[in-house]
Design an enzyme around this catalytic site. Sequence first.
Site, mmCIF file in Angstrom:
data_model
loop_
_atom_site.group_PDB
_atom_site.id
_atom_site.type_symbol
_atom_site.label_atom_id
_atom_site.label_comp_id
_atom_site.label_asym_id
_atom_site.label_seq_id
_atom_site.Cartn_x
_atom_site.Cartn_y
_atom_site.Cartn_z
ATOM 1 N N THR A 35 -2.848 14.411 -1.648
ATOM 2 C CA THR A 35 -1.717 14.854 -0.823
ATOM 3 C C THR A 35 -0.753 13.677 -0.714
ATOM 4 O O THR A 35 -1.130 12.547 -1.022
ATOM 5 C CB THR A 35 -2.189 15.242 0.594
ATOM 6 N N ILE A 83 -5.476 10.919 1.327
ATOM 7 C CA ILE A 83 -4.548 11.082 2.454
ATOM 8 C C ILE A 83 -3.639 9.852 2.465
ATOM 9 O O ILE A 83 -4.131 8.721 2.455
ATOM 10 C CB ILE A 83 -5.312 11.141 3.794
ATOM 11 N N VAL A 112 -8.006 6.808 1.256
ATOM 12 C CA VAL A 112 -6.732 6.480 1.889
ATOM 13 C C VAL A 112 -5.772 5.976 0.825
ATOM 14 O O VAL A 112 -6.112 5.076 0.040
ATOM 15 C CB VAL A 112 -6.917 5.427 3.003
ATOM 16 N N LYS A 113 -4.585 6.573 0.813
ATOM 17 C CA LYS A 113 -3.584 6.198 -0.196
ATOM 18 C C LYS A 113 -2.632 5.153 0.361
ATOM 19 O O LYS A 113 -1.990 5.372 1.402
ATOM 20 C CB LYS A 113 -2.757 7.423 -0.587
ATOM 21 N N TYR A 114 -2.529 4.061 -0.356
ATOM 22 C CA TYR A 114 -1.580 3.001 -0.025
ATOM 23 C C TYR A 114 -0.633 2.820 -1.206
ATOM 24 O O TYR A 114 -1.059 2.928 -2.377
ATOM 25 C CB TYR A 114 -2.309 1.672 0.201
#
Length: 294
Positions: A35, A83, A112-114
């Site tokens: 996402t 996310i 977790v997307k960075y």
Amino acid sequence: MLPNKPKTKILVDGGDPNETLRIKSLIGFVDGQTTNPSLIAKNPEVQRLVASGHRLSSQEEKDEYKKIVQSISPLVGDAGVSIEVFADLDTRAEEMLAQGQEMFSWIPNAYVKYPCTHEGLRAAQMSVQKSIRVNITLCFSQDQAAAVYAATKGSREPVYVSPFVGRLDDHGEDGMDLIKNIKKMYEHGDGHVHVLAASIRGVNHLLYSFALNAELATVPSKVLEEWAAKGFPLPDRNFTYRGVDANDKPLKAIPYKELDLNLPWQSFDIAHELTKKGIQKFVADYESTLRRSA
Ligand code: G3P
């Protein structure tokens, strides 16, 4: 239903649980989901709230995002649900980490997307030390992928790096070359970073991702539906890929670079214009939907 499962894991690139469910019944499985803020802004429930004139507070926005990923989470396999933290060009790593820690607690299978920036990589480095799974997004160069590798070394969980194929194509460069080059570079590594082909715009991108043995590919439902309509072809030994633009003109090849994965991550040249533009686009898409006044 897909007769033969490719080795590459298939993720849905979207922000709507009903779409994930539809694809799951079409293919028979979905390995994971990615996402991002642009996709969450398109979620039908979010759109409905905004259209009804409701102006969401920051807490409500977060709650909506959480609700969406909590509905998607049980639908997908072991590639998890990525996310993305809300970051603009000024967001510091500590703030991204605080968001990441919270998002990671939303579901048992979160990544977790960075963004692939200096601050994003600092956040990723701190995250893996806390056993938070990470996906580094908006990757447009081999140097950036080398920095992802070096910054997350020692991670107990696989780390994802997401090279954006279609956006490089749009820029006149052959985005699939980047996947090929990163895969080749990682042959010299310890295998802790998995390549997640992203910004996939057509079945050919998908098939070549399979042929290159990308560990994962995240794909819009539209492309997965096209693939299904063709009978789920897989690349055979004679498969060839031609990187061309909309006018069938060859895209510019991206040459392979010899990079030493053992160098400190800060030594790689990670600046990329498209990473910067990508962050700005996520912010703009999100703000234009959710900050729209009633
Ligand atoms: O997976 C990345 C994706 O969401 C971006 O795709 O088509 O906006 O370049 P696109």
